[in-house]
Design a protein around this motif. Sequence first.
Motif, PDB file in Angstrom:
ATOM      1  N   GLU A  88       0.835  -1.206   0.000  1.00 11.61           N
ATOM      2  CA  GLU A  88       0.000   0.000   0.000  1.00 11.61           C
ATOM      3  C   GLU A  88       0.868   1.254   0.000  1.00 11.61           C
ATOM      4  N   HIS A  89       1.949   1.201   0.754  1.00  8.02           N
ATOM      5  CA  HIS A  89       2.913   2.309   0.810  1.00  8.02           C
ATOM      6  C   HIS A  89       3.509   2.550  -0.577  1.00  8.02           C
ATOM      7  N   ALA A  90       3.913   1.451  -1.217  1.00  9.86           N
ATOM      8  CA  ALA A  90       4.542   1.552  -2.537  1.00  9.86           C
ATOM      9  C   ALA A  90       3.561   2.050  -3.592  1.00  9.86           C
ATOM     10  N   ARG A  91       2.311   1.649  -3.460  1.00 10.02           N
ATOM     11  CA  ARG A  91       1.309   2.055  -4.447  1.00 10.02           C
ATOM     12  C   ARG A  91       0.972   3.544  -4.303  1.00 10.02           C
ATOM     13  N   ALA A  92       0.852   4.001  -3.059  1.00  5.83           N
ATOM     14  CA  ALA A  92       0.462   5.389  -2.820  1.00  5.83           C
ATOM     15  C   ALA A  92       1.634   6.356  -2.986  1.00  5.83           C
ATOM     16  N   TYR A  93       2.827   5.915  -2.599  1.00  3.78           N
ATOM     17  CA  TYR A  93       4.002   6.795  -2.610  1.00  3.78           C
ATOM     18  C   TYR A  93       5.179   6.093  -3.283  1.00  3.78           C
ATOM     19  N   PRO A  94       5.042   5.839  -4.593  1.00  8.71           N
ATOM     20  CA  PRO A  94       6.059   5.040  -5.294  1.00  8.71           C
ATOM     21  C   PRO A  94       7.437   5.695  -5.338  1.00  8.71           C
ATOM     22  N   ASN A  95       7.518   6.991  -5.090  1.00 11.38           N
ATOM     23  CA  ASN A  95       8.813   7.664  -5.128  1.00 11.38           C
ATOM     24  C   ASN A  95       9.481   7.759  -3.764  1.00 11.38           C
ATOM     25  N   CYS A  96       8.892   7.145  -2.761  1.00 10.42           N
ATOM     26  CA  CYS A  96       9.479   7.176  -1.422  1.00 10.42           C
ATOM     27  C   CYS A  96      10.842   6.485  -1.444  1.00 10.42           C
ATOM     28  N   PHE A  97      11.856   7.155  -0.928  1.00  8.36           N
ATOM     29  CA  PHE A  97      13.208   6.594  -0.978  1.00  8.36           C
ATOM     30  C   PHE A  97      13.336   5.325  -0.138  1.00  8.36           C
ATOM     31  N   PHE A  98      12.547   5.224   0.913  1.00 10.08           N
ATOM     32  CA  PHE A  98      12.565   3.997   1.711  1.00 10.08           C
ATOM     33  C   PHE A  98      12.008   2.841   0.891  1.00 10.08           C
ATOM     34  N   ILE A  99      10.907   3.111   0.204  1.00  9.82           N
ATOM     35  CA  ILE A  99      10.293   2.110  -0.669  1.00  9.82           C
ATOM     36  C   ILE A  99      11.241   1.722  -1.809  1.00  9.82           C
ATOM     37  N   LEU A 100      11.973   2.704  -2.314  1.00 10.09           N
ATOM     38  CA  LEU A 100      12.890   2.454  -3.426  1.00 10.09           C
ATOM     39  C   LEU A 100      14.167   1.758  -2.976  1.00 10.09           C
ATOM     40  N   GLY A 101      14.326   1.580  -1.662  1.00  6.55           N
ATOM     41  CA  GLY A 101      15.470   0.836  -1.163  1.00  6.55           C
ATOM     42  C   GLY A 101      16.714   1.666  -0.916  1.00  6.55           C
ATOM     43  N   HIS A 102      16.571   3.002  -0.917  1.00 10.55           N
ATOM     44  CA  HIS A 102      17.722   3.852  -0.622  1.00 10.55           C
ATOM     45  C   HIS A 102      18.056   3.769   0.874  1.00 10.55           C
ATOM     46  N   ASP A 103      19.300   4.085   1.195  1.00 11.59           N
ATOM     47  CA  ASP A 103      19.686   4.117   2.598  1.00 11.59           C
ATOM     48  C   ASP A 103      19.240   5.457   3.197  1.00 11.59           C
ATOM     49  N   VAL A 104      18.099   5.420   3.874  1.00 10.63           N
ATOM     50  CA  VAL A 104      17.573   6.652   4.472  1.00 10.63           C
ATOM     51  C   VAL A 104      17.684   6.587   5.994  1.00 10.63           C
ATOM     52  N   GLY A 105      18.531   5.675   6.475  1.00  8.22           N
ATOM     53  CA  GLY A 105      18.802   5.623   7.901  1.00  8.22           C
ATOM     54  C   GLY A 105      17.853   4.765   8.705  1.00  8.22           C
ATOM     55  N   ASN A 106      17.067   3.951   8.019  1.00 12.98           N
ATOM     56  CA  ASN A 106      16.155   3.068   8.757  1.00 12.98           C
ATOM     57  C   ASN A 106      16.949   2.138   9.672  1.00 12.98           C
ATOM     58  N   ILE A 107      16.458   1.999  10.897  1.00 12.31           N
ATOM     59  CA  ILE A 107      17.077   1.083  11.853  1.00 12.31           C
ATOM     60  C   ILE A 107      16.085  -0.047  12.120  1.00 12.31           C
ATOM     61  N   PRO A 108      16.318  -1.221  11.521  1.00  8.50           N
ATOM     62  CA  PRO A 108      15.368  -2.334  11.700  1.00  8.50           C
ATOM     63  C   PRO A 108      15.303  -2.772  13.152  1.00  8.50           C
ATOM     64  N   SER A 109      14.164  -3.318  13.517  1.00 13.81           N
ATOM     65  CA  SER A 109      13.981  -3.805  14.877  1.00 13.81           C
ATOM     66  C   SER A 109      14.881  -5.005  15.145  1.00 13.81           C
ATOM     67  N   GLU A 110      15.433  -5.054  16.364  1.00 12.90           N
ATOM     68  CA  GLU A 110      16.229  -6.220  16.733  1.00 12.90           C
ATOM     69  C   GLU A 110      15.408  -7.195  17.564  1.00 12.90           C
ATOM     70  N   GLN A 111      14.169  -6.798  17.812  1.00 17.16           N
ATOM     71  CA  GLN A 111      13.312  -7.692  18.585  1.00 17.16           C
ATOM     72  C   GLN A 111      12.745  -8.776  17.679  1.00 17.16           C
ATOM     73  N   PRO A 112      12.612  -9.972  18.213  1.00 17.96           N
ATOM     74  CA  PRO A 112      11.989 -11.032  17.414  1.00 17.96           C
ATOM     75  C   PRO A 112      10.538 -10.680  17.122  1.00 17.96           C
ATOM     76  N   ARG A 113      10.111 -10.997  15.939  1.00 21.26           N
ATOM     77  CA  ARG A 113       8.729 -10.679  15.556  1.00 21.26           C
ATOM     78  C   ARG A 113       7.748 -11.533  16.322  1.00 21.26           C
ATOM     79  N   GLN A 114       6.715 -10.870  16.809  1.00 18.98           N
ATOM     80  CA  GLN A 114       5.669 -11.587  17.545  1.00 18.98           C
ATOM     81  C   GLN A 114       4.457 -11.739  16.644  1.00 18.98           C
ATOM     82  N   ARG A 115       3.913 -12.899  16.661  1.00 20.15           N
ATOM     83  CA  ARG A 115       2.721 -13.159  15.844  1.00 20.15           C
ATOM     84  C   ARG A 115       1.626 -13.718  16.711  1.00 20.15           C
TER      85      ARG A 115
END
Length: 115
Positions: A88-115
């Motif tokens: 949905e993010h990619a469809r609405a904002y296809p030019n987003c640098f995060f969506i495009l895979g640029h290094d924009v400083g995202n810090i991924p979570s180190e916590q294990p994913r809970q489901r």
Amino acid sequence: AEAMEFRLRTGEVVDESLYPKIPHMKSEDARLRTFSNWPSWSPVQPHDLAQAGMFYVPEADRQIDRVQCFCCAGMLVSWEEGDDPWQEHARAYPNCFFILGHDVGNIPSEQPRQR
Ligand SMILES: [Zn+2]
């Protein structure tokens, strides 16, 4: 989901140094923490939204499922069953640098994913 605003215009030259728009939400864990009052009726999960760069933007007087991207500052609302936050993010904002895979400083979570 529906896009609330379109801030990055297609075909326009943009200054990449202006991104991320919301630097204090670079961390996935910081984004995840904004979902403490995420509406229980929403079909999408905070973990999936946070991973797609989104954090919760609540409104004081009503429950709303509005989220915003830390990078492009685009907003999404009205999540439906089966919506994939990244798609949905990619469809609405296809030019987003995060969506495009640029290094924009995202810090991924180190916590294990809970489901
Ligand atoms: Zn974005």
